[in-house]
Design an enzyme around this catalytic site. Structure first.
Site, PDB file in Angstrom:
ATOM      1  N   ALA A 120       0.837  -1.196   0.000  1.00 44.10           N
ATOM      2  CA  ALA A 120       0.000   0.000   0.000  1.00 44.10           C
ATOM      3  C   ALA A 120       0.874   1.248   0.000  1.00 44.10           C
ATOM      4  O   ALA A 120       1.994   1.252   0.510  1.00 44.10           O
ATOM      5  CB  ALA A 120      -0.927  -0.013   1.204  1.00 44.10           C
ATOM      6  N   MET A 121       0.349   2.316  -0.575  1.00 40.38           N
ATOM      7  CA  MET A 121       1.147   3.527  -0.745  1.00 40.38           C
ATOM      8  C   MET A 121       1.589   4.136   0.588  1.00 40.38           C
ATOM      9  O   MET A 121       2.564   4.880   0.633  1.00 40.38           O
ATOM     10  CB  MET A 121       0.351   4.550  -1.569  1.00 40.38           C
ATOM     11  CG  MET A 121      -0.872   5.110  -0.870  1.00 40.38           C
ATOM     12  SD  MET A 121      -1.774   6.286  -1.907  1.00 40.38           S
ATOM     13  CE  MET A 121      -2.629   5.180  -3.000  1.00 40.38           C
ATOM     14  N   ARG A 122       0.894   3.797   1.669  1.00 36.00           N
ATOM     15  CA  ARG A 122       1.300   4.338   2.974  1.00 36.00           C
ATOM     16  C   ARG A 122       2.566   3.668   3.501  1.00 36.00           C
ATOM     17  O   ARG A 122       3.170   4.146   4.455  1.00 36.00           O
ATOM     18  CB  ARG A 122       0.164   4.184   3.982  1.00 36.00           C
ATOM     19  CG  ARG A 122      -0.278   2.747   4.234  1.00 36.00           C
ATOM     20  CD  ARG A 122      -1.450   2.685   5.207  1.00 36.00           C
ATOM     21  NE  ARG A 122      -1.918   1.316   5.434  1.00 36.00           N
ATOM     22  CZ  ARG A 122      -2.790   0.691   4.680  1.00 36.00           C
ATOM     23  NH1 ARG A 122      -3.299   1.320   3.618  1.00 36.00           N
ATOM     24  NH2 ARG A 122      -3.174  -0.544   4.957  1.00 36.00           N
ATOM     25  N   TYR A 123       2.948   2.538   2.882  1.00 34.88           N
ATOM     26  CA  TYR A 123       4.129   1.819   3.351  1.00 34.88           C
ATOM     27  C   TYR A 123       5.365   2.085   2.490  1.00 34.88           C
ATOM     28  O   TYR A 123       6.481   1.921   2.966  1.00 34.88           O
ATOM     29  CB  TYR A 123       3.861   0.309   3.361  1.00 34.88           C
ATOM     30  CG  TYR A 123       2.751  -0.103   4.289  1.00 34.88           C
ATOM     31  CD1 TYR A 123       2.817   0.177   5.653  1.00 34.88           C
ATOM     32  CD2 TYR A 123       1.626  -0.767   3.801  1.00 34.88           C
ATOM     33  CE1 TYR A 123       1.789  -0.205   6.499  1.00 34.88           C
ATOM     34  CE2 TYR A 123       0.598  -1.151   4.640  1.00 34.88           C
ATOM     35  CZ  TYR A 123       0.678  -0.862   5.993  1.00 34.88           C
ATOM     36  OH  TYR A 123      -0.328  -1.235   6.836  1.00 34.88           O
ATOM     37  N   THR A 124       5.160   2.435   1.242  1.00 31.42           N
ATOM     38  CA  THR A 124       6.303   2.605   0.337  1.00 31.42           C
ATOM     39  C   THR A 124       6.743   4.059   0.274  1.00 31.42           C
ATOM     40  O   THR A 124       5.984   4.973   0.596  1.00 31.42           O
ATOM     41  CB  THR A 124       5.949   2.124  -1.082  1.00 31.42           C
ATOM     42  OG1 THR A 124       4.861   2.910  -1.589  1.00 31.42           O
ATOM     43  CG2 THR A 124       5.550   0.661  -1.074  1.00 31.42           C
TER      44      THR A 124
END
Length: 905
Positions: A120-124
């Protein structure tokens, strides 16, 4: 309610409205979503992501930022669509297996070749890749136009001032309404070299560009088969390119091999590929695989495929290519937006569009820099004049009540500029001098004077100002030269491209196998000499020639076949793994197969039934196998000669048998009591020698037989046979021009001397005692052939082919060998060379090789010498020849080469 708004209603034809609305929607998808721009190679979403990261300072030299923040900025400012669409585009630009030069430097899980989704974009986290800066370089220098964003609050570039042809380097793919694009990635260095060639010569041919652009360069490596698809794509903008993964074959012990796949085609899902191989094995569409593992890791791809014992790895690999995406096609459609409209372009058109765009960018940048330099020079001139008149400047400022008044006073005064007039001319300043050589300050100059620090009043600062003006003058002159000279502009364009190449170019990943390819695996099959053995029970196998040790004449041999159910060998020949073969059956049908497709075995193995290899009918079995020349161009000059046991022969065109379906085709019609003895390729200027088991032989020219087009004909009489006799072999000999008298005279020369003459040794014509001139003797020696005859009891001899007179077909023939109870019947007759080796095989499975130099050369009407010591009830059943390449017997087992079997080429 209807009446209330009726004045605002406009009736329209629904058909017209559908056309207009759908066209508007289609153009919106084409221009604003799915099709890249030929200039920077980007779709709007990719362009907005890169520009947003650039504007936010998310540069390659700065720390990573959360991908969610980047997606939010793009969505809020420029791209009012779903966040998942933006993030998916960002992820793809970070995948080194999707783009040849990734434009985003990602940190975290950005997916894999197995089709795994990114985290998910919150992790990358992400930032611009270093090469992405080359797409936005000089964007702040008026190089490209800007448009307002969707809500009018921001401006975004209509195109990025790309410094390299990103469309070709990273490729693109997309489906619009009624059209699609699919452009493969390429090698940066090759594309820039092509751009440089185009810059040097705008009239260059596309084929000349292909000298440097070898083809697509996929980030996953693999290989491209053939160049026809590449040429079509580059010449027309459309083509189909065959991609094939790279695989290696390794030995894993216990006579087993393994296929190691190290690279897969572009955009192929590795996990699905492994699943597909397993599925094909389960459905038995791919046979011979015992284990399948995906051993890929961070170091690269490794798909391990272990094979069963004695399975031919190349054949299994061919099945994998045919049944899975390890070999697939890349359909090229070089569609991009040019001048706002979609267009399919060839390679030169794409390069030309990019070069033209870069010319505009460099021109706009030069105009911008020229204006900046002139503005700066204008201010520096004012400062220089002020320093030259510093006392008066200070007086005016001190006497003024405020800044505006001081500025007006400075602008109202006329200033002497004769001492700096050369500097004014040097920078080409557009100031207006009056007749007295004075000028007035402009508002910009006056403002700069008022903002000048006191430290600028020193003499050193005045000198520095003059130096700055000279540097600006040089820059202005260069800018004017660029704008006035297209040649200089193109030089700069080329220099900038070369700098990008030097910084970012990398070696090619995708290899190109030149030549045209089909679904066959022949070019991956290792070329090796094989002994092909056929048994009476219909079993066939191939064994490496090196498995047999050379023995002297009279040796006992080695076990060549483990006998089961008293099966005996009926035919043996030597050929290459690439040798094409025709299989003729007892019912007159013919089948086609390459030698490498035969089961690989060992000397003691039995092989596999031919009924499991060929599509034979019930009660049908193979009676004869004919190996052919590997080069099919030679087939145009060859015919096929059929010979039956009853003495019938038929001449056919070999091209009639070039295309044979897997279920075979009719080759010849046979009587019930007849059988096919031999089939051989031949030429019109050659001779046919028919030999019988009773020791008779008949020689006649091939040209004496007409070509029979009908495949169902049984031919004509070739030889008249005695009762109980039958034809056992057919030999193809060279044609001869000498008379019978000359041949008889020549045969009086001892055979040892004839061999010496053939080797080029000098001879004394008088010592030979023959009534022939030297040229005739030399010609006959060089053309002389020797016929080997072998009997079932192991006897053999060599005789000169000149001893077999030429007659008409249909006769009874002449004596070929003096046979008796001791020699037994004749089993093999064939032409041989001096350095050939003989391979014999018996009904008990024994096999021996002996050198023919030890076999006596005698006349026709002799019984020969013992070649093979046989046990009781043991008979020779098959004979073949091997061309020797090594002097020593020990080396012959390790380094066997060459083939001299029944094929005449």
């Amino acid at each position: 309610m209807i009446d209330k708004y009726s004045s605002n209603l406009v009736p329209v034809n629904i058909e017209d409205e559908m056309k207009v609305s759908y066209l508007d929607y289609a153009m919106s998808v084409i221009v604003s979503r799915a099709i890249p721009d030929v200039r920077d190679g980007l779709k709007p979403v990719h362009r907005r992501i890169i520009y947003s990261m650039y504007e936010a300072g998310n540069h390659a030299s700065k720390p990573y930022r959360k991908s969610a923040r980047i997606v939010g900025d793009v969505m809020g400012k420029y791209h009012p669509h779903g966040d998942s669409a933006i993030y998916d585009s960002l992820v793809r630009m970070a995948q080194d297996f999707s783009l040849r030069l990734p434009l985003v430097d990602g940190q975290g899980n950005f997916g894999s070749m197995d089709g795994d989704a990114a985290a998910a974009m919150r992790y990358t986290e992400s930032r611009m890749a270093k090469v992405a800066h080359k797409l936005v370089e000089d964007i702040d220098k008026g190089t490209v136009s800007f448009n307002i964003n969707y809500d009018g609050s921001e401006e975004e570039p209509s195109v990025l001032p790309a410094m390299f042809p990103n469309l070709l380097v990273n490729g693109s793919g997309g489906i619009a309404v009624g059209m699609a694009t699919n452009i493969p990635p390429h090698n940066l260095g090759e594309i820039i070299d092509a751009c440089c060639l185009y810059i040097d010569n705008h009239d260059i041919e596309i084929l000349d560009l292909l000298e440097v652009v070898k083809g697509p360069d996929f980030p996953t490596g693999s290989m491209i088969l053939g160049i026809s698809g590449i040429r079509s794509a580059y010449l027309t903008g459309r083509g189909s390119i065959i991609m094939r993964g790279k695989a290696e074959i390794e030995n894993v012990g216990n006579s087993r091999q393994a296929i190691i796949i190290t690279e897969i085609p572009y955009m192929v899902n590795k996990a699905r590929l492994v699943e597909k191989i397993a599925e094909m094995v389960k459905e038995k569409r791919i046979e011979g695989i015992s284990d399948l593992r995906d051993e890929s890791n961070k170091n690269g791809i490794r798909i391990f495929i272990e094979l069963k014992k004695d399975v031919v790895a190349e054949v299994v690999l061919n099945q994998i290519y045919a049944c899975t995406q390890l070999q697939t096609n890349f359909g090229v459609i070089m569609l991009a937006l040019k001048d706002g409209l979609p267009k399919v372009m060839n390679l030169k058109e794409v390069i030309a569009a990019f070069v033209s765009f870069r010319e505009v960018v460099i021109t706009n940048r030069t105009i911008y820099l020229l204006n900046k330099a002139r503005d700066r020079a204008h201010i520096l001139l004012g400062l220089t004049i002020a320093i030259s008149n510093i006392d008066e400047i200070i007086y005016i400022i001190k006497a003024s009540n405020d800044t505006n008044l001081a500025k007006q006073e400075l602008m109202a005064r006329q200033w002497e500029v004769l001492d700096i007039l050369p500097l004014i001319k040097l920078v080409d300043d557009k100031v207006i001098l009056n007749e007295r050589g004075t000028l007035s300050f402009t508002e910009v100059q006056a403002k700069a004077i008022l903002e000048m620090k006191l430290q600028r009043l020193t003499a050193m600062e005045k000198e520095k100002l003059e130096q700055d003006l000279k540097h600006l003058a040089t820059d202005i002159a260069e800018y004017l030269n660029i704008l006035a000279s297209r040649t200089r502009l193109l030089e700069i364009l080329k220099e900038e491209l070369i700098k990008v190449k030097e910084e970012f170019a990398s070696p090619r990943l995708t290899s190109i196998e030149f030549g045209e390819f089909d679904q066959d695996i022949e070019d991956l099959i290792q070329r090796e000499e094989m002994v092909v053995t056929v048994t009476l029970g219909g079993y066939i196998k191939r064994v490496p020639l090196s498995s047999y040790r050379s023995q002297k004449r009279g040796g006992k041999g080695r076990s060549g076949l483990s006998m089961r159910d008293e099966d005996i060998t009926t035919q043996v020949f030597v050929g290459s793994t690439h040798t094409p073969m025709l299989f003729f059956s007892n019912i007159g049908k013919v089948y086609s197969l390459k030698l490498y497709k035969l089961p690989l075995s060992n000397p003691q193995g039995k092989g596999r039934p031919m009924v499991n290899i060929l599509s034979l009918q019930e009660n049908e079995h193979i009676t004869n196998i004919m190996p052919l020349p590997e080069n099919q161009d030679e087939w145009d000059h060859l015919n096929i000669m059929f010979a039956t046991a009853k003495g019938n022969i038929r001449r056919s065109d070999l091209l009639d048998f070039k295309k044979i379906q897997s279920n075979g085709k009719i080759a010849i019609r046979l009587d019930e009591d007849d059988k096919l003895i031999d089939v051989k390729p031949c030429k019109e200027d050659e001779h046919i020698l028919l030999a019988t088991k009773a020791g008779k032989a008949l020689r006649f020219p091939v040209e004496s037989l007409r070509i029979i087009k009908s495949r169902i004909s049984d031919g004509v009489r070739g030889m008249k046979l005695a009762k109980e006799d039958s034809v056992i072999s057919m030999t193809v000999l060279k044609g001869i021009n000498s008379t019978k008298e000359d041949r008889d005279a020549y045969l009086t020369v001892p055979w040892e001397k004839r061999l010496e003459i053939a080797k080029g040794e000098e001879f004394n014509l008088e010592e030979l005692g023959v009534n022939l001139n030297a040229d005739s003797i030399l010609e006959m020696a060089n053309s002389e052939e020797f016929i080997l005859t072998v009997t079932e009891n192991g006897f053999g001899k060599r005789s000169s082919a000149y001893g077999y007179r030429i007659t008409d077909r249909g006769g009874s023939g002449i004596i070929n060998m003096d046979i008796n109870d001791k020699t037994g019947l004749v089993v093999g007759v064939m032409p041989v060379k001096m350095d050939d080796e003989l391979m014999l095989i018996t009904n008990s499975g024994k096999l021996i090789r002996c050198k023919l130099e030890s076999v006596r050369i005698t006349g026709r009407n002799t019984s020969g010498v013992i070649l093979f010591k046989l046990d009781d009830d043991e008979k020779v059943v098959s004979v073949s020849l091997i061309a020797e390449t090594s002097e020593s017997e020990e080396a012959s087992e390790l380094a066997e080469e060459g083939l001299e079997n029944d094929v005449k080429v």
